[in-house]
Design a protein around this motif. Structure first.
Motif, PDB file in Angstrom:
ATOM      1  N   HIS A   7      31.575  25.489  44.182  1.00 31.18           N
ATOM      2  CA  HIS A   7      32.858  26.010  44.658  1.00 31.18           C
ATOM      3  C   HIS A   7      33.747  24.928  45.246  1.00 31.18           C
ATOM      4  N   LEU A   8      34.954  25.362  45.598  1.00 31.58           N
ATOM      5  CA  LEU A   8      35.929  24.465  46.224  1.00 31.58           C
ATOM      6  C   LEU A   8      35.484  24.111  47.640  1.00 31.58           C
ATOM      7  N   HIS A  32      40.351  27.853  39.182  1.00 31.57           N
ATOM      8  CA  HIS A  32      39.024  28.230  39.677  1.00 31.57           C
ATOM      9  C   HIS A  32      39.087  29.599  40.356  1.00 31.57           C
ATOM     10  N   CYS A  36      36.691  32.980  40.228  1.00 31.48           N
ATOM     11  CA  CYS A  36      35.697  32.975  41.288  1.00 31.48           C
ATOM     12  C   CYS A  36      36.033  33.920  42.436  1.00 31.48           C
ATOM     13  N   CYS A  39      35.490  32.313  46.113  1.00 28.32           N
ATOM     14  CA  CYS A  39      36.573  31.494  46.662  1.00 28.32           C
ATOM     15  C   CYS A  39      37.830  32.323  46.920  1.00 28.32           C
TER      16      CYS A  39
HETATM   17 ZN   LIG Z   1      34.427  29.339  43.904  1.00 30.89          ZN
END
Ligand SMILES: [Zn+2]
Length: 220
Positions: A7-8, A32, A36, A39
Motif C-alpha cells: 500500500h501507499l 491505486h 484499493c 487505502c
Molecule cells: Zn492500498
C-alpha cells in the motif's frame, strides 16, 4: 479478486489528502486508490483530520496555498481525478485506471509503446503540469529490468503482471513507494508482461546494460 497487498505510505496519503503532491504522483496515488479499499479508508480518515485542521486554522497563519490545495482536492478540482467508487470499477480489462487516461489514453490496446531495449517498452507522459516524470513501462515476462536508483522519490503502481526485487513480490494493484536510497533491479514474473506506471521527481539513474538507451529516451 484479492485486493493489493502493498500500500501507499502514510506520508504519501497525507500528502495526497492535502493536495500537496505533484500531479504525476497524484495520478499514481489515485490509480491505486481506485483499486484499493484499504487505502480509500485511510484517505477518508486523513481527509477528515485535514478538514478539522483547516476549520481550526481559519484565520490563522496557515498557508493559503496549502488550504486552497486541500479544498481543491476535496472538491475534485485537482487535475488527477478523485478515485472512482468501487462499484464503478469497469469489467473491461482493456481500460486503464481512470486517473491515467488524461495522460496515456483510455486503453492498453492503443498505447503507443516505444521500444527502449529487448523486451522493454516505455511510454512517457509529456505535460508541464505533471510537476514530475510520469511514465509507463512494459517489461516482457521473466526479464531482468535495468538496475536503477533514484535521485529522489519514486512511486510505482503495478497494473498487470508482477515482479520480484529485494523488497519482495509485487503484483497487480501493489505500489512500491521508494525513496532516494533504494537501488533495485526487479525481475518480472513468468506469464504476462509486467506493466507499471511510475512517478518520479528526479531522473532515474540507470547503471545496467541498457543505461544509454533508457537515459536517451527519458531526456526527450
Ligand atoms: Zn492500498
Amino acid at each position: 479478486m484479492n485486493g493489493p497487498v502493498r500500500h501507499l505510505d502514510h506520508a504519501t496519503l497525507v500528502g495526497y489528502s492535502a493536495g500537496a503532491l505533484p500531479v504525476a504522483f497524484a495520478a499514481v496515488v489515485a490509480s491505486h486508490l481506485e483499486l484499493c479499499a484499504t487505502c480509500r479508508a485511510q484517505l477518508q480518515a486523513a481527509d477528515a483530520i485535514g478538514a478539522r485542521l483547516i476549520e481550526q486554522q481559519e484565520g490563522a497563519p496557515l498557508s493559503a496555498t496549502a488550504r486552497d490545495a486541500f479544498r481543491a482536492r476535496l472538491e475534485g478540482e485537482l487535475i488527477a481525478p478523485p478515485p472512482a467508487a468501487p462499484m464503478q470499477r469497469q469489467a473491461d480489462p482493456d481500460l486503464l485506471p481512470t486517473p491515467l487516461r488524461p495522460w496515456f489514453g483510455e486503453r492498453y490496446s492503443t498505447l503507443r509503446w516505444r521500444a527502449v531495449g529487448p523486451g522493454i517498452h516505455l511510454l512517457r507522459a509529456q505535460n508541464d503540469v505533471l510537476g514530475a516524470q510520469l511514465m509507463m513501462l512494459r517489461t516482457a515476462p521473466g526479464r531482468r529490468m535495468p538496475l536503477h536508483s533514484h535521485g529522489n522519490n519514486e512511486l510505482t503502481l503495478i497494473l498487470r503482471g508482477a515482479y520480484d526485487d529485494v523488497l519482495g513480490h509485487f503484483g497487480p494493484g501493489d505500489v512500491a513507494d521508494l525513496d532516494a536510497d533504494t537501488e533495485h533491479q526487479p525481475v518480472t514474473s513468468q506469464g504476462v508482461p509486467c506493466i507499471c506506471v511510475a512517478a518520479s521527481d528526479a531522473p532515474m539513474k540507470f547503471s545496467g546494460w541498457i543505461a544509454r538507451a533508457m537515459q536517451a529516451v527519458l531526456r526527450l
